[in-house]
Write an enzyme that holds these catalytic residues in place. Sequence first.
Site, short mmCIF file in Angstrom:
data_model
loop_
_atom_site.label_atom_id
_atom_site.label_comp_id
_atom_site.label_asym_id
_atom_site.label_seq_id
_atom_site.Cartn_x
_atom_site.Cartn_y
_atom_site.Cartn_z
N ILE A 165 1.40 -2.69 -0.92
CA ILE A 165 2.26 -1.79 -1.70
C ILE A 165 3.70 -1.83 -1.20
CG2 ILE A 165 0.40 -0.26 -2.43
CD1 ILE A 165 1.16 1.64 -0.18
N GLY A 166 4.04 -2.96 -0.56
CA GLY A 166 5.38 -3.11 -0.01
C GLY A 166 5.43 -2.90 1.48
N GLY A 217 2.00 3.74 8.41
CA GLY A 217 2.68 3.95 7.14
C GLY A 217 3.08 5.37 6.84
N GLU A 218 2.32 6.35 7.32
CA GLU A 218 2.63 7.75 7.01
C GLU A 218 3.18 8.52 8.21
OE1 GLU A 218 -0.64 8.94 3.72
OE2 GLU A 218 -1.40 7.90 5.46
N ASN A 260 3.44 -6.09 13.65
CA ASN A 260 4.68 -6.78 13.30
C ASN A 260 5.82 -5.81 13.58
OD1 ASN A 260 7.07 -7.49 11.64
ND2 ASN A 260 5.80 -9.15 10.89
N GLY A 269 3.76 3.00 -4.00
CA GLY A 269 2.71 3.88 -4.49
C GLY A 269 2.78 5.27 -3.88
N PHE A 270 2.84 5.33 -2.54
CA PHE A 270 2.90 6.60 -1.81
C PHE A 270 1.75 7.53 -2.17
CE2 PHE A 270 7.48 5.40 -2.57
CZ PHE A 270 7.66 4.82 -1.33
N GLY A 292 -4.81 1.00 5.98
CA GLY A 292 -4.78 -0.31 5.36
C GLY A 292 -4.78 -1.47 6.33
N ALA A 293 -3.76 -1.57 7.17
CA ALA A 293 -3.64 -2.72 8.07
C ALA A 293 -4.75 -2.74 9.10
CB ALA A 293 -2.28 -2.70 8.76
#
Length: 735
Positions: free
Chosen positions: A472-473, A694-695, A621, A245-246, A515-516
């Site tokens: 989203i992966g 993620g970013e 993780n 998605g990004f 998200g996480a």
Amino acid sequence: MEMNSPVGPNVLDVGANGIVGKPLDRVDGRSKVTGGARYAYETQQRNTLYGFVVEASIGKGTIKSIDTRAAERAPGVVLVLTHRNAPEQGTGNHREAHPVLTGPEVTRYGQPVAFVVAESFEQARAAAYLVDVKYDRSRGKYALRTNLDQARVPHPKDAPAADSAVGDFASAFAGAPVQIDVTYTTPLQSHAMMEPHATLAMWEGDKLILYTANQMLNQGQKAVAKTLKIPVENVRMVSPFIGGGFGGKLWVNADAILAAIASRELKRPVKTALTRQQIFHVTTHRSDTIQRLRLGTDRNGRILAIGHDVFSGNLPSEQTYEGAALQTRTLYAGLNRLTRHRLAPLDIPVASSMRAPGESVGLMALECAMDELAEKLNLDPIELRIRNEPTEDPEKHIPYSSRHLIACMQEGARRFAWDKRNAKPGQVRDGHWLVGMGMAAATRGNPLQPSKANVRLNPDGTATVRMAMTDIGTGTYTILAQIAAEMLGLPTERVRVELGDTSFPEAAGSGGSWGAGSSGSALFEACNALREKLARSAGMDPATARFADGSIASGEQSKTLKNLVGAGMDADGEIQPGRNNKDFSQQSYGAHFAEVGVDVDTGEVRLRRMLGVFTAGRVLNAKTARSQAIGGMIFGVGAALGEAMALDPRFGYFVNHDLAEYHVPVHADIPEVDAIFLPELDNQSNPLKSKGIGELGICGAGASLASAIYNACGARIRDYPITLDKVLSVLPMQT
């Protein structure tokens, strides 16, 4: 739980089962590689129809006439929607609603002007080319650079103020012994995710079900309801798997609304997917920017004045701006500060969030300006940053929740052999290649969003986790399985995680690096509540109960969980941001190091190796975290060297609207890339003591390459992407 105070020691700190943090394989990996995972367009329903979007072929104007007769007579066609027969819809900015086919006005190239529905995709696509639209063209404003005089101060909802000022920047900069005043530009960019935007819509009475690709389902549920003017509870959105998605799937797009309208009209399921070419114009993109950096220091390199001015563009109806100066407010010390954002009204598709909005492109300018400043001061770039390390947030005047930027830079320098770097450009040669090193700091905000979760222990001793979170992966399924397994003393294969459905507890979704942390914290609280229930059911003190191997124990007592739950036992959890978000400045940090080669004859740039060193609280993780960091770094390589949408300023048209000519890195472009995380716990962030990842990897990555290119050959390119023609124009005089 509301985050109003530091988190004390908890189950994850003890690590009795040692599951959280481990580099476990993705629990959904097998289903993805064997085709078991179903994405939006793969959802099957009986009697499904297919829709195809017809786009406007002008940038601005009105529809003079639209002839659908030939399309309606085409084989298999059952409906052609236009503004003449589309229903009335609710309005709002692109985050709140997405009305389509509302009138003859065309506000941007690629705007949907018709939607053809047929018995097959091929029939719908063929008929779409038979829709005959004639326009009255109007003069549009398309290019950012030629419309700066009309730029305004944006006032978006629930976003930082566009401007900030501390001290007296003008006087401090004018009086600074050492000054840098440079302008950097970044281009328009597309998310270019693998999975196209797609939706299958169906109605059950007055209830709408959308199988769709959307990163934030609860937000999307509200936007669909507002657009279609139906109650929120009548909308169900389902998105268990998303193929990237990004940020391009944060908001509801035309595919969802058009499919829903057509399905309601025809009383049959309607499926649609945007083509790769349509994605560029029908959905969102990252705005281009023009950024002026002014840095003033004393002779020792301590910043006296720091200023960052940013221009970006968007539709006249939008207030969303590219916050490229936001990280400048917090990254370095300095008593006199000025940041300003201006938004130019442009008649091109809507600009919105793309991976690390603001920081991604802002650091490409700020960190290169810092490199230029280091050279002017004859200082090592790392030493310059150390000398300007703040003791508190320099604009908010609050402490950092945790900050280990210096440690990231120093560890990265050690691993990358930074001390071997020759500070003078053009001195290191390897055959036909000039070789250089560059570095840049990385930072990304760490927001916490409201989220809920439910966890149920089943009679067979397995656990089921449910929430409207999306994956989203990034590995959300795996991380949540690890948290539940750790908390309940189960192996991960005994935990089933069900995501992507608004019928599950509300969640923040995937975006903004929240998200996480947000969904995982809600699950942590749900597991805590279930642990307490189980302990009391076993007649044990919840404070001393230990969970392992499918059992609960306290002292000499031990009982199996499945013998305690009967027909099943569940608990809910919720996380809410609290005072910690206001009392502490919260960011993740890192440092990028890059080595490039520049061909002395052609100006071609090749990445030779790259390292990222990061701190982001507890790593949930190790494998998925490293994957996310490397993915972000590669994203940054693309932004530095090739990624750009080419706008035709005459028509507001993105010329290179496919993956053949919109250049993103491929395997041959990426050699040795590594990412490591330094140990860190942030007890002000969330119950997991984690931060967003993620970013973070993309932030500053491109700047490290730009500085490496300069170190290699002396070409200081301030206009991204750094393509060989730009290098070549400077290279001959340097070699």
